[in-house]
Design an enzyme around this catalytic site. Structure first.
Site, mmCIF file in Angstrom:
data_model
loop_
_atom_site.group_PDB
_atom_site.id
_atom_site.type_symbol
_atom_site.label_atom_id
_atom_site.label_comp_id
_atom_site.label_asym_id
_atom_site.label_seq_id
_atom_site.Cartn_x
_atom_site.Cartn_y
_atom_site.Cartn_z
ATOM 1 N NE ARG A 1 7.572 -2.943 6.237
ATOM 2 C CZ ARG A 1 6.297 -2.606 6.344
ATOM 3 N NH1 ARG A 1 5.549 -2.455 5.265
ATOM 4 N NH2 ARG A 1 5.751 -2.403 7.515
ATOM 5 N NE ARG B 1 -3.974 -0.944 10.478
ATOM 6 C CZ ARG B 1 -2.931 -0.345 9.904
ATOM 7 N NH1 ARG B 1 -3.033 0.856 9.424
ATOM 8 N NH2 ARG B 1 -1.791 -0.978 9.797
ATOM 9 N NE ARG C 1 6.604 -0.090 10.448
ATOM 10 C CZ ARG C 1 5.448 -0.072 9.787
ATOM 11 N NH1 ARG C 1 5.390 0.434 8.561
ATOM 12 N NH2 ARG C 1 4.358 -0.539 10.330
ATOM 13 N NE ARG D 1 2.241 -4.295 11.762
ATOM 14 C CZ ARG D 1 3.237 -4.122 10.877
ATOM 15 N NH1 ARG D 1 4.401 -4.706 11.060
ATOM 16 N NH2 ARG D 1 3.060 -3.375 9.816
ATOM 17 C CE LYS E 1 -2.218 -0.918 3.861
ATOM 18 N NZ LYS E 1 -1.551 -2.164 4.304
HETATM 19 P P1 AMP Z 1 1.159 0.923 9.250
HETATM 20 O O1 AMP Z 1 2.338 1.805 8.964
HETATM 21 O O2 AMP Z 1 -0.042 1.258 8.401
HETATM 22 O O3 AMP Z 1 1.489 -0.536 9.226
HETATM 23 O O4 AMP Z 1 0.696 1.267 10.762
HETATM 24 C C1 AMP Z 1 1.555 1.063 11.857
HETATM 25 C C2 AMP Z 1 0.747 1.033 13.147
HETATM 26 O O5 AMP Z 1 0.076 2.289 13.356
HETATM 27 C C3 AMP Z 1 -0.373 0.000 13.188
HETATM 28 O O6 AMP Z 1 0.082 -1.306 13.505
HETATM 29 C C4 AMP Z 1 -1.267 0.594 14.292
HETATM 30 O O7 AMP Z 1 -0.725 0.390 15.567
HETATM 31 C C5 AMP Z 1 -1.193 2.080 13.977
HETATM 32 N N1 AMP Z 1 -2.248 2.476 13.020
HETATM 33 C C6 AMP Z 1 -2.065 2.938 11.758
HETATM 34 N N2 AMP Z 1 -3.241 3.174 11.175
HETATM 35 C C7 AMP Z 1 -4.198 2.849 12.078
HETATM 36 C C8 AMP Z 1 -5.619 2.840 12.058
HETATM 37 N N3 AMP Z 1 -6.311 3.216 10.962
HETATM 38 N N4 AMP Z 1 -6.263 2.435 13.177
HETATM 39 C C9 AMP Z 1 -5.605 2.057 14.282
HETATM 40 N N5 AMP Z 1 -4.267 2.016 14.362
HETATM 41 C C10 AMP Z 1 -3.559 2.402 13.266
#
Ligand code: AMP
Length: 216
Positions: free
Chosen positions: A129, A90, A162, A173, A15
């Site tokens: 990553r 999400r 990360r 996740r 994404k």
């Molecule tokens: P990502 O970079 O999209 O994988 O997001 C990293 C982390 O940020 C996720 O594992 C959540 O802890 C938090 N996060 C990002 N977007 C959301 C969302 N829409 N709702 C809740 N937590 C989020």
């Protein structure tokens, strides 16, 4: 052309990568909620302090907090020309809050684009990553390594991983995605907004497919 876009899909499906490529071609705002949280955590803001425990353990930040943050971001002028929501919504609750917030601005989502890949590949990608802590450039040990192990090609700074890309957290996740986020596929199907893109191919081919989807 469809310009208000949601990028849906499990962690590691591409994404963020394709949002970065598409926003440059189509001049769209790229809103990555994960990226916003990581910056807030780095800058030790109040929001960052609240989000830290969820983000680092691979959990979800509570719906109301994320939805309010996105709604505020969507009010910024660069979103007037269209936007890509990467990592939001999400949960069904977040999707409902988003719909309401956009309706209040006389706006709406034009398409929810689903990126898919199988679990084995997702875990392989996630745990390999890396990124440059200085310029933010992304690398992958297996698929797009830096020229010099493991330093940024441009800044020569050592790359970092990360905290939530360890195997254990990446697995949890993925499970959370299946439980909380995958139901959004049906949600957007019912809204007649769902489009799918196969993100396994070469990047230029996937980008071309994406551009075709949003022009249909
Ligand atoms: P990502 O970079 O999209 O994988 O997001 C990293 C982390 O940020 C996720 O594992 C959540 O802890 C938090 N996060 C990002 N977007 C959301 C969302 N829409 N709702 C809740 N937590 C989020």
């Amino acid at each position: 052309m469809k310009r208000n876009l949601i990028f849906l899909g499990p962690p590691g499906a591409g994404k963020g990568t394709f949002a970065t490529m598409l926003k440059e071609k189509e001049h769209l705002a790229h809103i990555s909620t994960g990226e916003i949280f990581r910056n807030e955590i780095k800058n030790q803001t109040e929001l960052g302090k609240t989000a830290k425990k969820y983000v680092e353990s691979g959990g979800l930040v509570p719906d109301e907090i994320v939805a309010a943050m996105v709604s505020k971001r969507l009010g910024e002028p660069d979103c007037d020309n269209g936007f890509i929501l990467d990592g939001f919504p999400r949960t069904i609750k977040q999707a409902e809050l988003l719909k309401k917030a956009l309706a209040e601005k006389n706006s709406k989502i034009d398409a929810a684009i689903l990126f898919e890949a199988d679990d084995e590949l997702l875990l392989k990608r996630l745990t390999a990553r890396m990124s440059c802590p200085k310029c933010g450039k992304d690398y992958n040990k297996l698929f797009s390594p830096p020229k010099n192990k493991w330093f940024c090609d441009d800044c020569e700074v050592e790359l970092t991983q990360r905290k939530d890309d360890t195997l254990e957290t990446a697995k949890s996740r993925l499970n959370l995605y299946k439980k909380e986020t995958a139901p959004l596929v049906e949600f957007y199907k019912k809204e007649n907004l769902l489009c799918s893109v196969n993100s396994d191919g070469e990047k230029p081919a996937v980008l071309k497919e994406l551009q075709k989807v949003i022009k249909e």
